[in-house]
Design an enzyme around this catalytic site. Structure first.
Site, PDB file in Angstrom:
ATOM      1  N   ARG A 284       5.311   4.042  -4.010  1.00  0.00           N
ATOM      2  CA  ARG A 284       5.118   2.887  -4.870  1.00  0.00           C
ATOM      3  C   ARG A 284       6.226   2.804  -5.911  1.00  0.00           C
ATOM      4  O   ARG A 284       6.775   1.743  -6.174  1.00  0.00           O
ATOM      5  CB  ARG A 284       3.763   3.028  -5.560  1.00  0.00           C
ATOM      6  CG  ARG A 284       3.541   2.026  -6.654  1.00  0.00           C
ATOM      7  CD  ARG A 284       2.271   2.351  -7.445  1.00  0.00           C
ATOM      8  NE  ARG A 284       2.150   1.431  -8.561  1.00  0.00           N
ATOM      9  CZ  ARG A 284       1.604   1.757  -9.711  1.00  0.00           C
ATOM     10  NH1 ARG A 284       1.114   2.962  -9.913  1.00  0.00           N
ATOM     11  NH2 ARG A 284       1.538   0.872 -10.686  1.00  0.00           N
TER      12      ARG A 284
ATOM     13  N   SER B 220       2.563  -6.237  -3.342  1.00  0.00           N
ATOM     14  CA  SER B 220       2.879  -4.830  -3.576  1.00  0.00           C
ATOM     15  C   SER B 220       3.800  -4.253  -2.510  1.00  0.00           C
ATOM     16  O   SER B 220       4.661  -3.435  -2.804  1.00  0.00           O
ATOM     17  CB  SER B 220       1.587  -4.002  -3.602  1.00  0.00           C
ATOM     18  OG  SER B 220       0.751  -4.471  -4.635  1.00  0.00           O
TER      19      SER B 220
ATOM     20  N   GLU C 150      -7.572  -4.259   7.917  1.00  0.00           N
ATOM     21  CA  GLU C 150      -6.442  -3.516   8.472  1.00  0.00           C
ATOM     22  C   GLU C 150      -6.600  -3.243   9.963  1.00  0.00           C
ATOM     23  O   GLU C 150      -5.615  -3.212  10.709  1.00  0.00           O
ATOM     24  CB  GLU C 150      -6.263  -2.183   7.735  1.00  0.00           C
ATOM     25  CG  GLU C 150      -5.899  -2.335   6.257  1.00  0.00           C
ATOM     26  CD  GLU C 150      -7.095  -2.647   5.371  1.00  0.00           C
ATOM     27  OE1 GLU C 150      -8.254  -2.577   5.845  1.00  0.00           O
ATOM     28  OE2 GLU C 150      -6.882  -2.966   4.186  1.00  0.00           O
TER      29      GLU C 150
ATOM     30  N   ASP D 206      -4.184   5.066  -9.785  1.00  0.00           N
ATOM     31  CA  ASP D 206      -5.293   4.650  -8.913  1.00  0.00           C
ATOM     32  C   ASP D 206      -6.090   5.838  -8.372  1.00  0.00           C
ATOM     33  O   ASP D 206      -7.235   5.684  -7.955  1.00  0.00           O
ATOM     34  CB  ASP D 206      -4.777   3.801  -7.748  1.00  0.00           C
ATOM     35  CG  ASP D 206      -4.569   2.353  -8.158  1.00  0.00           C
ATOM     36  OD1 ASP D 206      -5.035   1.986  -9.258  1.00  0.00           O
ATOM     37  OD2 ASP D 206      -3.950   1.594  -7.401  1.00  0.00           O
TER      38      ASP D 206
ATOM     39  N   HIS E 204       3.238   2.881  -0.977  1.00  0.00           N
ATOM     40  CA  HIS E 204       2.225   3.616  -1.751  1.00  0.00           C
ATOM     41  C   HIS E 204       1.781   4.901  -1.059  1.00  0.00           C
ATOM     42  O   HIS E 204       0.603   5.222  -1.000  1.00  0.00           O
ATOM     43  CB  HIS E 204       1.028   2.717  -2.076  1.00  0.00           C
ATOM     44  CG  HIS E 204       1.376   1.570  -2.995  1.00  0.00           C
ATOM     45  ND1 HIS E 204       2.324   0.633  -2.679  1.00  0.00           N
ATOM     46  CD2 HIS E 204       0.913   1.235  -4.212  1.00  0.00           C
ATOM     47  CE1 HIS E 204       2.430  -0.236  -3.671  1.00  0.00           C
ATOM     48  NE2 HIS E 204       1.587   0.102  -4.617  1.00  0.00           N
TER      49      HIS E 204
END
Lengths: 281, 316
Positions: B169, B39, B60, B119, B111
């Site tokens: 995104r 992505s 992360e 989402d 994103h």
């Protein structure tokens, strides 16, 4: 300074003397600062002394040399021990120790890379471990033959990030990474097993794919021999040395006392502590 | 108008392509991702330089720490995931492990904003500029289009120190004609159109929407100045101070608290400027699911809504 496989008795006696001097300076600097963490500094002292005075390849005159061994103090609140060692070795002037935690001083309350010899800015628990993993990976990429050492607190192992880092170190086969857990069994709020039980740290790290050793963290011979063994195992696995220690080690009234986790000694306590340590240093 | 909207192209594709280019030039460049490489498009780098790409898994916080460690060892580090997880989940790692020691880590997050779309709220990061902007040593960049993204990433590689770059995104219309035309100037806003009735300052994917609004305003006889503000920190103070219009309208796909609008408000307050500020963005609410196009309309951030709100503000 480089690693010597055989340990002479005179060497061990010398390390004991150095450690005592370091402890004297730790208590003095925290006492003068009226602030700091004596308990965990004293429990970690012998490990840090062994690393810097006997084990690691490093050069105070050339702190950034490419192939140096690296030490990251992930339990950053124990920095008085690191600072005392670095000053003893000449990374910076010893006088700096007495200005710890004061406005404008070189020595910050937790390690900062602005201080000569300090490799990572740490103190927020769990973070130094990840940084050390990144460093070990970087050293592998550069095909260096050095070792990255990282010292964690036992309470620190309650941080989720520790286990993310442990997973990554195994995944990237970082056998150039040697960790220590300063297992003094106390954290600010009490016994580790009462606050949030750590259970069997040995089995936990084994399950994460590490080679695990358990030692007495105040026995120089054990520290040095175990590191030598760990270094010789080029098997693609990171190494964790669980060092059983005593919080406040070396000062009778601080030993195993949770209240000295983050409390400076009073003037009277400082005098007593220094008196205890001042014989033959 | 000097700038015409072109075809829709992904900023994250520009990121992936530029990483591949830079990978050849910088042997010390390494890329980290947290299981979202497909992505974020770091997968493009991974394909060409598998030995310098590290997928750290869904972790992360550890990614940011490892990025710090690698940078300390002389690596030029790009660390990527979604804006939510990069800046939200790992904020304190960014602050203490990366920004405090001022390490050479480029956090490039995709994103960002409400246009993540379907989402929904948990993935729509509308606070990232606010929480990155307040960290000392951190620079914050929100590129305008595909071409400018390439230039921004190049700039990141050639300049030391931590940077946060956010991008959406969805694919958005190009504003510039080429990478050359889009040449990024750090810390400088860009006047895309001069106008004497109102100043619209837009950032990132909102610039094409603002351009659409400008066309409609023109038909209405309203002459708007349009500034594209790619650097959010340090923001181009002079450009705001020197704008001659009384009304400034900020447009961002971000909470109106803490981002572009707030940064402009700070300049107005600091300089005691006699200007009104209309902040267009997400008005301190959590997002909802929906297509990006529908959401922009719902939150009144599409070109037509921006046009209507400017007219409302000017004419009451």
């Amino acid at each position: 300074m480089s690693t010597t496989p055989s340990i002479k008795n005179t060497d061990l006696e010398e390390l004991e003397r150095i450690a005592k001097r370091i402890r004297y300076n730790i208590v003095k600097m925290i006492g003068l600062a009226k602030s700091g963490h004596p308990g965990g500094s004293l429990s970690a002292t012998d490990i840090i002394v062994a690393l810097y005075f006997k084990i690691m390849n490093h050069d105070p005159k050339n702190p950034d040399k490419k192939d140096r061994d690296i030490f990251v103090l992930s339990k950053g609140h124990a920095c008085p021990a690191l600072y005392a060692v670095l000053a003893e070795l000449g990374y910076f002037d010893k006088e700096e120790l007495w200005k710890l935690r004061k406005v404008g001083a070189l020595l910050q309350g937790h390690p900062s890379i602005s201080i000569p010899g300090v490799e990572a800015s740490t103190g927020s628990l769990g973070q130094g471990f990840s940084v050390a993993v990144g460093m070990a990976l970087g050293c592998k990429l550069d095909k260096l033959n050095n070792t990255v050492y990282v010292l964690l607190g036992d309470g620190e192992c309650q941080e989720g990030q520790v286990w993310e880092a442990a997973m990554a170190a195994h995944h990237y086969k970082l056998d150039n990474l040697i960790g220590f857990i300063d297992r003094n069994k106390l954290q600010i709020d009490g016994c580790t097993e009462d606050v949030m039980s750590l259970g069997d740290l040995k089995e936990k790290f084994k399950a994460f794919g590490w080679d695990v050793f358990e030692i007495d963290g105040h026995n120089f011979q054990e520290i040095i021999e175990t590191v030598n063994t760990a270094k010789s195992l080029k098997n693609g696995k990171p190494k964790m040395i669980i060092a059983n220690t005593v919080k406040g080690k070396g000062i009778s009234f601080m030993e195993d006392k949770v209240e000295f986790h983050g409390k400076a000694p009073s003037e009277e306590e400082l005098e007593r502590a220094l008196k205890e340590l001042s014989e033959d240093i | 108008m000097k700038y015409k909207l072109g075809e829709k192209k992904g900023m994250r594709v520009a990121y992936g392509e530029t990483l591949v280019k830079l990978g050849k030039e910088f042997p010390n460049l390494v890329v980290l991702d947290a299981d979202l490489s497909g992505s974020t498009k770091t997968s493009m780098f991974a394909k060409v330089f598998p030995d310098r790409f590290f997928n750290v898994g869904v972790a992360e916080q550890n990614m940011m720490g490892m990025a710090a460690g690698l940078a300390r060892m002389g690596k030029l580090v790009f660390a990527s995931t979604f804006a939510m997880f990069a800046t939200g989940r790992a904020w304190e790692q960014i602050r203490n492990s990366i920004a405090y020691p001022n390490l050479n880590v480029k956090i490039v997050a995709t994103h960002s904003g409400i246009t993540v779309g379907e989402d929904g709220a948990t993935h729509q990061m509308t606070e990232d500029m606010a929480i990155m902007r307040c960290i000392p040593n951190m620079r914050v960049i929100s590129p305008t289009d595909y071409y400018e993204t390439k230039s921004v990433i190049e700039w990141c590689a050639r300049n030391e120190g931590p940077v946060y770059v956010r991008m959406p995104r969805r694919d958005t219309e190009t504003v510039f004609a080429s990478e050359e035309d889009a040449k990024f100037q750090f810390g400088k806003g860009r006047i895309l159109e001069e106008g004497s009735d109102v100043t619209i300052v837009a950032t990132g994917e909102m610039v094409p929407e603002a351009i659409k609004a400008l066309e409609l305003l023109k038909q209405e006889g309203i002459d708007a100045q349009l500034i594209s503000m790619a650097t959010i920190k340090p923001i181009d103070e002079d450009m705001i101070v020197n704008s001659t219009n009384d009304l400034i309208v900020s447009v961002e796909d971000h909470n109106i608290i803490g981002g572009l609008g707030s940064a402009i408000g700070e300049i107005i307050a600091d300089h005691g400027l006699n200007k009104r500020l209309l902040r267009l963005g997400i008005r301190d609410v959590f997002g909802i699911s929906g297509s990006a196009t529908d959401l922009l309309r719902y939150y009144r951030l599409d070109g037509e809504s921006i046009y209507r709100r400017v007219v409302e503000e000017l004419r009451g």
